[in-house]
Design an enzyme around this catalytic site. Structure first.
Site, PDB file in Angstrom:
ATOM      1  N   HIS A   1       4.997   0.244  -0.439  1.00  0.00           N
ATOM      2  CA  HIS A   1       5.762  -0.677   0.405  1.00  0.00           C
ATOM      3  C   HIS A   1       4.813  -1.768   0.885  1.00  0.00           C
ATOM      4  O   HIS A   1       3.594  -1.634   0.762  1.00  0.00           O
ATOM      5  CB  HIS A   1       6.404   0.065   1.583  1.00  0.00           C
ATOM      6  CG  HIS A   1       5.402   0.695   2.493  1.00  0.00           C
ATOM      7  ND1 HIS A   1       4.780   1.891   2.210  1.00  0.00           N
ATOM      8  CD2 HIS A   1       4.871   0.274   3.657  1.00  0.00           C
ATOM      9  CE1 HIS A   1       3.929   2.190   3.171  1.00  0.00           C
ATOM     10  NE2 HIS A   1       3.955   1.214   4.066  1.00  0.00           N
TER      11      HIS A   1
ATOM     12  N   HIS B   1      -1.562 -10.566  -1.546  1.00  0.00           N
ATOM     13  CA  HIS B   1      -0.698 -10.337  -2.713  1.00  0.00           C
ATOM     14  C   HIS B   1      -1.313  -9.348  -3.700  1.00  0.00           C
ATOM     15  O   HIS B   1      -1.276  -9.545  -4.916  1.00  0.00           O
ATOM     16  CB  HIS B   1      -0.323 -11.665  -3.400  1.00  0.00           C
ATOM     17  CG  HIS B   1       0.702 -12.430  -2.616  1.00  0.00           C
ATOM     18  ND1 HIS B   1       0.397 -13.090  -1.449  1.00  0.00           N
ATOM     19  CD2 HIS B   1       2.018 -12.618  -2.823  1.00  0.00           C
ATOM     20  CE1 HIS B   1       1.488 -13.660  -0.967  1.00  0.00           C
ATOM     21  NE2 HIS B   1       2.496 -13.379  -1.766  1.00  0.00           N
TER      22      HIS B   1
ATOM     23  N   HIS C   1       0.853  -1.190   0.000  1.00  0.00           N
ATOM     24  CA  HIS C   1       0.000   0.000   0.000  1.00  0.00           C
ATOM     25  C   HIS C   1       0.888   1.238   0.000  1.00  0.00           C
ATOM     26  O   HIS C   1       2.109   1.151   0.106  1.00  0.00           O
ATOM     27  CB  HIS C   1      -0.972   0.006   1.194  1.00  0.00           C
ATOM     28  CG  HIS C   1      -0.364   0.366   2.511  1.00  0.00           C
ATOM     29  ND1 HIS C   1      -1.092   0.847   3.573  1.00  0.00           N
ATOM     30  CD2 HIS C   1       0.916   0.315   2.963  1.00  0.00           C
ATOM     31  CE1 HIS C   1      -0.298   1.069   4.603  1.00  0.00           C
ATOM     32  NE2 HIS C   1       0.921   0.757   4.271  1.00  0.00           N
TER      33      HIS C   1
ATOM     34  N   GLU D   1      -0.075  -4.268  11.596  1.00  0.00           N
ATOM     35  CA  GLU D   1       0.620  -3.906  10.362  1.00  0.00           C
ATOM     36  C   GLU D   1       2.112  -4.199  10.457  1.00  0.00           C
ATOM     37  O   GLU D   1       2.738  -4.595   9.474  1.00  0.00           O
ATOM     38  CB  GLU D   1       0.382  -2.423  10.059  1.00  0.00           C
ATOM     39  CG  GLU D   1       0.785  -2.019   8.654  1.00  0.00           C
ATOM     40  CD  GLU D   1       0.437  -0.569   8.359  1.00  0.00           C
ATOM     41  OE1 GLU D   1      -0.631  -0.338   7.764  1.00  0.00           O
ATOM     42  OE2 GLU D   1       1.209   0.322   8.741  1.00  0.00           O
TER      43      GLU D   1
ATOM     44  N   HIS E   1       3.518  -5.002   3.684  1.00  0.00           N
ATOM     45  CA  HIS E   1       3.399  -5.490   5.055  1.00  0.00           C
ATOM     46  C   HIS E   1       2.877  -6.920   5.023  1.00  0.00           C
ATOM     47  O   HIS E   1       2.178  -7.301   4.086  1.00  0.00           O
ATOM     48  CB  HIS E   1       2.377  -4.677   5.864  1.00  0.00           C
ATOM     49  CG  HIS E   1       2.729  -3.245   6.043  1.00  0.00           C
ATOM     50  ND1 HIS E   1       3.719  -2.830   6.907  1.00  0.00           N
ATOM     51  CD2 HIS E   1       2.224  -2.117   5.480  1.00  0.00           C
ATOM     52  CE1 HIS E   1       3.795  -1.509   6.872  1.00  0.00           C
ATOM     53  NE2 HIS E   1       2.915  -1.043   6.008  1.00  0.00           N
TER      54      HIS E   1
ATOM     55  N   CYS F   1       5.973   6.670   3.957  1.00  0.00           N
ATOM     56  CA  CYS F   1       4.837   5.788   3.664  1.00  0.00           C
ATOM     57  C   CYS F   1       4.065   6.228   2.414  1.00  0.00           C
ATOM     58  O   CYS F   1       3.123   5.563   1.998  1.00  0.00           O
ATOM     59  CB  CYS F   1       3.893   5.705   4.858  1.00  0.00           C
ATOM     60  SG  CYS F   1       4.632   4.824   6.242  1.00  0.00           S
TER      61      CYS F   1
HETATM   62 ZN   LIG Z   1       2.512   0.821   5.445  1.00  0.00          ZN
END
Ligand SMILES: [Zn+2]
Length: 148
Positions: free
Chosen positions: A41, A78, A27, A130, A43, A37
């Site tokens: 990237h 994914h 996201h 997260e 998670h 952010c």
């Molecule tokens: Zn993030």
């Protein structure tokens, strides 16, 4: 799978079911205040869904675990969360895929399904971890007309 005790929700339903999921997803948060952010990237999200109710269905389920997994894992695993334009937005901050909004959107998807079930279960809490040090919980506002 991570074995973890999650924050409990006080209630008086007879049945409470919890489903854990791991979702690998990317996201970005499209706002200057998000700092790094803003870049895409990834998670590994750890999700815990809490469903409660007083009645079971004709299979003896409060809700089918597989359906919960389908609604969240199969949809988002994914993927780039921002690509789900029917869920998230790059323009409206109330729909950016922050941890808070991800938790709320997941609750909405689960609760929408639960409301179609004749035994009327409800989603009390969605826990979204997260990172190893950050998590968020979404709980709906209490509806006093329900038997809790
Ligand atoms: Zn993030």
């Amino acid at each position: 799978m991570l074995q973890q005790i999650y924050p409990q929700v006080p209630h008086s339903y007879q049945y409470e079911l919890n489903k854990d999921m791991q979702i690998a997803a990317a996201h970005y948060i499209p706002t200057a205040s998000a700092g790094k952010c803003r870049q895409v990237h990834g998670h590994t999200y750890f999700i815990n869904v809490t469903v409660a109710g007083n009645e079971l269905d004709e299979s003896g389920f409060l809700v089918n675990f597989q359906v919960l997994k389908k609604l969240l894992h199969d949809k988002f695993d994914h993927t780039v969360l921002n690509d789900h334009k029917e869920v998230f937005s790059d323009e409206d901050s109330n729909h950016f895929p922050t941890t808070e909004v991800v938790a709320r959107k997941m609750w909405e998807a689960i609760e929408h399904h639960l409301q179609t079930l004749p035994n009327s279960p409800t989603c009390l809490q969605i826990f979204v971890r997260e990172t190893p040090t950050s998590y968020c919980i979404y709980r709906p506002k209490r509806d006093c007309s329900k038997n809790e």
